[in-house]
Design an enzyme around this catalytic site. Structure first.
Site, mmCIF file in Angstrom:
data_model
loop_
_atom_site.group_PDB
_atom_site.id
_atom_site.type_symbol
_atom_site.label_atom_id
_atom_site.label_comp_id
_atom_site.label_asym_id
_atom_site.label_seq_id
_atom_site.Cartn_x
_atom_site.Cartn_y
_atom_site.Cartn_z
ATOM 1 N N HIS A 20 0.850 -1.196 0.000
ATOM 2 C CA HIS A 20 0.000 0.000 0.000
ATOM 3 C C HIS A 20 0.883 1.242 0.000
ATOM 4 O O HIS A 20 2.113 1.137 -0.052
ATOM 5 C CB HIS A 20 -1.009 -0.020 1.147
ATOM 6 N N HIS A 44 4.019 1.369 2.342
ATOM 7 C CA HIS A 44 5.192 0.634 1.853
ATOM 8 C C HIS A 44 5.818 1.386 0.670
ATOM 9 O O HIS A 44 7.034 1.472 0.544
ATOM 10 C CB HIS A 44 4.809 -0.767 1.363
ATOM 11 N N CYS A 85 1.205 -10.225 22.780
ATOM 12 C CA CYS A 85 0.269 -9.728 21.756
ATOM 13 C C CYS A 85 0.499 -10.538 20.482
ATOM 14 O O CYS A 85 1.599 -10.534 19.923
ATOM 15 C CB CYS A 85 0.476 -8.245 21.490
ATOM 16 N N CYS A 112 1.482 -8.380 17.365
ATOM 17 C CA CYS A 112 2.881 -7.913 17.313
ATOM 18 C C CYS A 112 3.861 -9.070 17.389
ATOM 19 O O CYS A 112 5.053 -8.865 17.180
ATOM 20 C CB CYS A 112 3.194 -6.988 18.489
ATOM 21 N N CYS A 154 -2.576 -3.524 23.922
ATOM 22 C CA CYS A 154 -1.451 -3.280 23.020
ATOM 23 C C CYS A 154 -1.719 -1.968 22.271
ATOM 24 O O CYS A 154 -2.787 -1.802 21.680
ATOM 25 C CB CYS A 154 -1.337 -4.437 22.017
ATOM 26 N N HIS A 210 -2.551 -2.650 18.478
ATOM 27 C CA HIS A 210 -3.696 -3.459 18.062
ATOM 28 C C HIS A 210 -4.945 -3.217 18.892
ATOM 29 O O HIS A 210 -5.999 -3.799 18.611
ATOM 30 C CB HIS A 210 -3.325 -4.949 18.068
ATOM 31 N N LYS A 220 -6.072 5.905 10.349
ATOM 32 C CA LYS A 220 -5.051 4.915 10.009
ATOM 33 C C LYS A 220 -5.557 4.022 8.869
ATOM 34 O O LYS A 220 -6.741 3.695 8.829
ATOM 35 C CB LYS A 220 -4.818 4.069 11.269
ATOM 36 N N LYS A 253 -7.044 -2.596 6.575
ATOM 37 C CA LYS A 253 -7.611 -3.501 5.586
ATOM 38 C C LYS A 253 -9.076 -3.772 5.904
ATOM 39 O O LYS A 253 -9.943 -3.715 5.041
ATOM 40 C CB LYS A 253 -6.817 -4.803 5.627
HETATM 41 N N1 MSP Z 1 8.380 -7.123 8.772
HETATM 42 C C1 MSP Z 1 8.481 -5.988 9.607
HETATM 43 C C2 MSP Z 1 9.772 -5.247 9.355
HETATM 44 C C3 MSP Z 1 11.018 -6.045 9.530
HETATM 45 S S1 MSP Z 1 12.422 -5.107 9.108
HETATM 46 C C4 MSP Z 1 13.700 -5.992 9.625
HETATM 47 C C5 MSP Z 1 7.329 -5.034 9.342
HETATM 48 N N2 MSP Z 1 6.699 -5.130 8.167
HETATM 49 S S2 MSP Z 1 5.491 -4.184 7.675
HETATM 50 O O1 MSP Z 1 5.002 -4.783 6.461
HETATM 51 O O2 MSP Z 1 4.552 -3.994 8.712
HETATM 52 O O3 MSP Z 1 6.154 -2.851 7.267
HETATM 53 C C6 MSP Z 1 6.275 -1.774 8.145
HETATM 54 C C7 MSP Z 1 6.839 -0.621 7.374
HETATM 55 O O4 MSP Z 1 6.000 -0.324 6.237
HETATM 56 C C8 MSP Z 1 6.930 0.694 8.106
HETATM 57 O O5 MSP Z 1 8.045 0.807 8.940
HETATM 58 C C9 MSP Z 1 6.981 1.647 6.927
HETATM 59 O O6 MSP Z 1 8.211 1.572 6.300
HETATM 60 C C10 MSP Z 1 5.926 1.072 6.012
HETATM 61 N N3 MSP Z 1 4.589 1.517 6.370
HETATM 62 C C11 MSP Z 1 3.511 0.724 6.613
HETATM 63 N N4 MSP Z 1 2.425 1.516 6.825
HETATM 64 C C12 MSP Z 1 2.779 2.810 6.744
HETATM 65 C C13 MSP Z 1 2.061 4.026 6.760
HETATM 66 N N5 MSP Z 1 0.765 4.101 6.959
HETATM 67 N N6 MSP Z 1 2.753 5.160 6.534
HETATM 68 C C14 MSP Z 1 4.087 5.148 6.269
HETATM 69 N N7 MSP Z 1 4.782 4.015 6.228
HETATM 70 C C15 MSP Z 1 4.211 2.837 6.594
HETATM 71 O O7 MSP Z 1 7.067 -4.206 10.183
#
Ligand code: MSP
Length: 637
Positions: A19, A22, A127, A130, A144, A147, A296, A299
């Site tokens: 999304h 990412h 949790c 997490c 948490c 969540h 936020k 999904k």
């Molecule tokens: N798998 C772990 C990370 C392991 S790194 C060794 C994880 N994955 S995640 O899919 O949840 O990705 C989190 C990251 O996605 C955030 O730190 C950020 O880079 C990005 N984002 C996810 N949602 C976001 C927003 N709503 N806004 C900005 N970035 C966000 O955590």
């Protein structure tokens, strides 16, 4: 010595599709990689997916498939999305890659052998979302914070990493290295976590409870806990413990994350690296969260914005531009398509697009489409333009390395706008009419062509497609990734006589994207002339409704504005500039016509969701209403 740059994104969980959150992190890493390549660095840019863990095993079970097939499918979605966003990553790692598993097991064994991993019983609050235990202190109202759910009590014998013994070292390291964690607010946040005693980190799960992970090399009844596994990707992708990439890039490593995963990166990871006897990564750069109008992204609430849905409507570079221009790195930002449309039309189609097309059209007309040489010496107007060029160069070189992309872009746009102003002030069309001014015209047009070229160079990290298109049309056949600032950042490097190509508009306004079938609101620019005709579809994009005024009030401190509450089937607050012609009391009960799908705006701090239609009659203004009263909410067509 070759300058080097290594940047990583988080490896994304494969329990959700890509999304805009990412996409943002990955685009930022891409901008930084491209910027450093532009500056002549050897760069390595890593992204990937986090394939293991409870959540993924659960998501796979819900989808009726096994974890590996599930992880393969979603991981591929990420892998296939990035080229569509022009992401220039050098590597894509998965925690299911054999190279990663090998490094994780090597590290586990090494840390175990040196006595930094021990076996113990643990009882705590866990949790599931997490995938970790929480301390009471970390919970908010017993829940948490991520969540909003109460963690469950869990008791388990597990392996622990002696994280606590690195606490003092970590505190001093962060204090002595102010640029280790940036921006400062996140550095302070980590230091404040560290004010409390650090507990040891549970790094395993019994295999009966979770088999979807990497087995511990010293006890096959257990697999690694997700963070111990995932964080190591930054090293395994470099081939640690061997490998040239490791030697070359680890000393300059930089991790990019959002604030949600600050603790694992700011605390677990540096202590793990310390236990390995390696120097810590060089920098951790932390950004805020994208939020949609509903809050936020979630999904379950259907508020996830997927980048691939937006590209066909707005184009890739408009999307990249919006994300980079809108968010102040480190702070949260709001995502809305209306704001995206506004930036696209105003900054890209109007400011940049106009400068480029005016410059090329005039070159075509005055110099048969060929780059002229510089003519007469600079005058005052030229000097003002060149001063802005110098300022933008300084800003670009200073702000991008600080992740202040919005500032760098503001400064690039200051140059674009200075050039548009320069055209208006100098009036090349007048110089063209006067044969005695031919020399002056050459300087003016060459300055403009050079500003366009330099703008393209500045844009290569942000909008690589647009930059390349601009360069090609200025007669420079270089890929964006081959542009080098040292050479191409110099003034005057266009080849005299090189053919320029007038071509089409760089950015179609969104109105024309709409014609191709997208149903998005448009934001006409104020200065835009009314076209002679519009297709019926354009008219139909307006939602015009008849409403009844329920309330009318003066807007404090304004002589012109009234605040109305209008019933159009639902109540709408609109602000109208009609106070000179109507008293609030005269309006209540009147029927009016409202543009109901106008982008909301704030006037004198009051939100307006729509606009009432009126007609100018000499100096008077009259509201428009149906000839006979109709039901509130009736559509005008
Ligand atoms: N798998 C772990 C990370 C392991 S790194 C060794 C994880 N994955 S995640 O899919 O949840 O990705 C989190 C990251 O996605 C955030 O730190 C950020 O880079 C990005 N984002 C996810 N949602 C976001 C927003 N709503 N806004 C900005 N970035 C966000 O955590």
């Amino acid at each position: 010595m070759t300058k080097r740059f290594y940047i990583t994104t988080p490896i994304y969980y494969v329990n959700a599709e890509p999304h805009i959150g990412h996409a943002y992190t990955t685009i930022v890493a891409d901008v930084m990689s491209r910027f450093h390549r532009l500056m002549g660095y050897r760069t390595h840019f890593l992204t990937g997916t986090d394939d293991h863990g409870d959540k993924i095993a659960q998501a796979a079970a819900e989808a009726g498939t096994d974890p590996k097939s599930y992880a393969d499918r979603i991981s591929n979605l990420f892998r296939e999305t990035w080229p569509k966003l022009n992401i220039s990553n050098d590597d894509f790692i998965r925690t299911t890659d054999p190279r990663h598993i090998k490094t994780v097991q090597y590290i586990l064994q090494k840390v175990y052998d040196q006595g930094d991993i021990y076996f113990s019983n643990y009882k705590g609050l866990y949790c599931v979302g997490c995938e970790r235990f929480y301390t009471e202190r970390e919970l908010v109202d017993g829940k948490c914070p991520d969540h909003d759910k109460k963690p469950v009590e869990r008791e388990e014998a597990n392996y622990f990493f002696r994280m606590s013994q690195y606490q003092d070292w970590l505190i001093s390291y962060i204090r002595e290295n102010p640029d280790f964690i940036q921006p400062e607010r996140y550095r302070n946040e980590v230091l404040s976590f560290l004010r409390e005693p650090l507990e040891d980190l549970c790094i395993s799960r019994p295999i009966q409870r979770l088999s979807w992970g990497i087995p511990l090399p010293f006890d096959d009844r257990y697999v690694t806990y997700v963070w111990f596994d995932a964080l190591i990707n930054y090293l395994s992708a470099l081939g640690y413990p061997d490998g040239d990439l490791f030697r070359e890039y680890w000393p300059v490593s930089r991790h990019l994350i959002a604030k949600d995963i600050l603790k694992p990166h700011g605390i677990y990871w540096p202590t793990m690296i310390r236990a390995l006897g390696l120097p810590p990564f060089r920098h951790l750069n932390v950004h805020g969260y994208w939020k949609t109008e509903e809050g936020k992204m979630s999904k379950s609430h259907g508020t996830v914005v997927r980048p691939l849905d937006l590209l066909p409507v707005y184009g890739l570079d408009a999307f990249r531009y919006f994300l980079l221009r809108e968010m102040v790195f480190g702070l949260d930002a709001g995502f809305s398509e209306e704001a995206l449309v506004q930036r696209l039309n105003a900054d890209l189609a109007n400011d940049l697009g106009n400068l480029f097309s005016r410059t090329l059209a005039m070159t075509a007309k005055y110099f048969q489409g060929k780059v002229p040489p510089f003519g007469s010496d600079p005058d005052e107007n030229d000097r003002a333009l060149l001063a802005q060029r110098d300022q933008t160069t300084v800003d670009f070189l200073e702000e991008v390395p600080r992740f202040a992309f919005h500032k760098a872009l503001i400064s690039i746009w200051a140059l674009i706008n200075a050039a548009n102003k320069y055209i208006d002030q100098v009036g090349p069309w007048q110089l063209f009419k006067d044969p005695g001014k031919a020399d002056r015209l050459r300087t003016v047009m060459r300055n403009l062509l050079e500003v366009n070229r330099l703008t393209a160079v500045f844009l290569t990290p942000f909008l690589p497609d647009t930059a390349e298109k601009m360069l090609h049309r200025l007669g420079i056949s270089k890929a964006a990734s081959d542009v080098r600032f040292e050479e191409d950042g110099r003034w005057g490097t266009l080849r005299e006589g090189a053919p320029v190509d007038k071509g089409e508009a760089l950015f179609p306004r969104v109105d024309s994207a709409q014609k191709q079938g997208a149903k998005r609101p448009t934001v006409p620019k104020k200065e835009e002339k009314t076209p002679d005709t519009v297709p019926i579809d354009t008219f139909r994009t307006l939602d015009l409704r008849v409403g009844v005024v329920k309330e009318a009030h003066n807007v404090p401190k304004s002589q012109k504005l009234l605040r109305l509450i209008v019933d159009i089937g639902e109540e709408r607050q609109v602000v109208a500039g009609i106070a000179q012609w109507y008293k609030p009391a005269d309006l209540v009960g009147k029927q009016v016509v409202l543009v109901a799908n106008l982008q909301p705006a704030k006037l004198m701090g009051v939100e307006s969701r729509g606009m009432v239609l009126a007609v100018q009659d000499g100096t008077a203004l009259r509201l428009i209403a149906p000839a006979e009263p109709v039901a509130p909410g009736s559509r005008v067509s």
